[in-house]
Design a protein around this motif. Structure first.
Motif, mmCIF file in Angstrom:
data_model
loop_
_atom_site.group_PDB
_atom_site.id
_atom_site.type_symbol
_atom_site.label_atom_id
_atom_site.label_comp_id
_atom_site.label_asym_id
_atom_site.label_seq_id
_atom_site.Cartn_x
_atom_site.Cartn_y
_atom_site.Cartn_z
ATOM 1 N N LYS A 157 -1.681 36.183 46.021
ATOM 2 C CA LYS A 157 -2.044 35.743 44.683
ATOM 3 C C LYS A 157 -0.868 35.997 43.755
ATOM 4 O O LYS A 157 0.069 36.709 44.103
ATOM 5 N N PHE A 158 -0.921 35.404 42.576
ATOM 6 C CA PHE A 158 0.194 35.444 41.643
ATOM 7 C C PHE A 158 -0.297 35.673 40.219
ATOM 8 O O PHE A 158 -1.478 35.516 39.923
ATOM 9 N N GLN A 159 0.639 36.010 39.338
ATOM 10 C CA GLN A 159 0.454 35.999 37.898
ATOM 11 C C GLN A 159 1.601 35.170 37.333
ATOM 12 O O GLN A 159 2.609 34.975 38.008
ATOM 13 N N ALA A 160 1.463 34.712 36.089
ATOM 14 C CA ALA A 160 2.542 33.958 35.456
ATOM 15 C C ALA A 160 2.699 34.425 34.013
ATOM 16 O O ALA A 160 1.716 34.535 33.287
ATOM 17 N N TRP A 161 3.933 34.716 33.623
ATOM 18 C CA TRP A 161 4.250 35.116 32.256
ATOM 19 C C TRP A 161 4.814 33.904 31.531
ATOM 20 O O TRP A 161 5.798 33.305 31.964
ATOM 21 N N ASP A 162 4.186 33.506 30.438
ATOM 22 C CA ASP A 162 4.633 32.382 29.614
ATOM 23 C C ASP A 162 5.576 32.939 28.548
ATOM 24 O O ASP A 162 5.155 33.696 27.672
ATOM 25 N N VAL B 270 8.171 29.649 32.358
ATOM 26 C CA VAL B 270 7.099 30.447 32.959
ATOM 27 C C VAL B 270 7.694 31.227 34.133
ATOM 28 O O VAL B 270 8.393 30.667 34.975
ATOM 29 N N LYS B 271 7.462 32.516 34.163
ATOM 30 C CA LYS B 271 7.945 33.388 35.239
ATOM 31 C C LYS B 271 6.758 33.767 36.130
ATOM 32 O O LYS B 271 5.829 34.445 35.678
ATOM 33 N N VAL B 272 6.775 33.326 37.370
ATOM 34 C CA VAL B 272 5.689 33.598 38.305
ATOM 35 C C VAL B 272 5.943 34.932 39.001
ATOM 36 O O VAL B 272 7.063 35.230 39.409
ATOM 37 N N ARG B 273 4.889 35.749 39.099
ATOM 38 C CA ARG B 273 4.976 37.091 39.693
ATOM 39 C C ARG B 273 4.074 37.147 40.918
ATOM 40 O O ARG B 273 2.900 36.844 40.836
ATOM 41 N N GLU B 274 4.620 37.565 42.068
ATOM 42 C CA GLU B 274 3.839 37.651 43.297
ATOM 43 C C GLU B 274 3.205 39.026 43.457
ATOM 44 O O GLU B 274 3.822 40.050 43.161
ATOM 45 N N TYR B 275 1.976 39.027 43.944
ATOM 46 C CA TYR B 275 1.242 40.263 44.257
ATOM 47 C C TYR B 275 1.849 40.901 45.497
ATOM 48 O O TYR B 275 2.123 40.232 46.484
ATOM 49 N N GLU C 33 2.847 23.324 38.871
ATOM 50 C CA GLU C 33 3.459 23.108 37.557
ATOM 51 C C GLU C 33 4.052 24.404 37.006
ATOM 52 O O GLU C 33 5.099 24.390 36.374
ATOM 53 N N HIS C 34 3.381 25.527 37.257
ATOM 54 C CA HIS C 34 3.908 26.817 36.803
ATOM 55 C C HIS C 34 5.203 27.163 37.529
ATOM 56 O O HIS C 34 6.131 27.703 36.932
ATOM 57 N N LEU C 35 5.270 26.883 38.810
ATOM 58 C CA LEU C 35 6.478 27.183 39.583
ATOM 59 C C LEU C 35 7.688 26.414 39.076
ATOM 60 O O LEU C 35 8.795 26.938 39.066
ATOM 61 N N ALA C 36 7.469 25.179 38.657
ATOM 62 C CA ALA C 36 8.572 24.323 38.237
ATOM 63 C C ALA C 36 8.922 24.463 36.756
ATOM 64 O O ALA C 36 9.963 23.989 36.328
#
Length: 118
Positions: free
Chosen positions: A5-10, A35-40, A28-31
Motif C-alpha cells: 500500500k502507499f500514501q501520497a503527499w501533495d 505528488v510524492k508517493v510513499r511506499e509502506y 495519475e499520482h505516480l505520474a
C-alpha cells in the motif's frame, strides 16, 4: 508476505492522502510531478503505526552489540528499506526484530525534524 500500500503527499495542498483515497487513480499520482508517493515498508512502529518511506523515526537497537540509537529517514535502496541518519552519514537496515522503532514525523509534514524534505 507484506501488504502493499502507499500514501501520497501533495506538494501544493500540503496534504497526505491515504491508500484508500489514492488507489482508484494511483497511476495519475505516480505520474504527477507535484505528488510524492510513499511506499509502506510492511512494518509498524511501537505504537502500531504503519511505517512508510520518508517517515522520520527513532531507531533504538535492542540486541546486544547493536548499532545503538539513531534518528533517521526511511529510504528504499538496494532492494531494502533503511533508516538513514543524514547528519552523521549513518544507515541501518530497517528491521523490527532487532530494533524499537518510533515514528516522530515525516520529511514532508515535519522537515524541521531532520533538515530534510523538499
Amino acid at each position: 508476505m507484506r501488504e502493499i500500500k502507499f500514501q501520497a503527499w501533495d506538494l501544493d495542498a500540503e496534504q497526505m492522502y491515504n491508500w484508500e483515497s489514492i488507489k482508484q487513480l494511483f497511476h495519475e499520482h505516480l505520474a504527477h510531478p507535484r505528488v510524492k508517493v510513499r511506499e509502506y515498508t510492511g512494518l509498524k512502529d511501537v505504537n502500531g503505526n504503519d511505517i512508510y518511506e520518508g517517515d522520520i523515526i527513532d531507531y533504538k537497537e535492542t540486541c546486544i552489540g547493536g548499532a545503538g540509537n539513531i534518528k533517521g529517514v526511511v529510504e528504499y535502496s538496494e532492494g531494502s528499506f533503511w533508516v538513514v541518519d543524514k547528519a552523521n552519514e549513518d544507515a541501518n537496515l530497517l528491521f523490527s526484530e532487532t530494533a524499537e522503532l518510533t515514528i516522530v514525523g515525516n520529511v514532508y509534514e515535519n522537515p524541521e525534524l531532520m533538515g530534510a524534505g523538499e
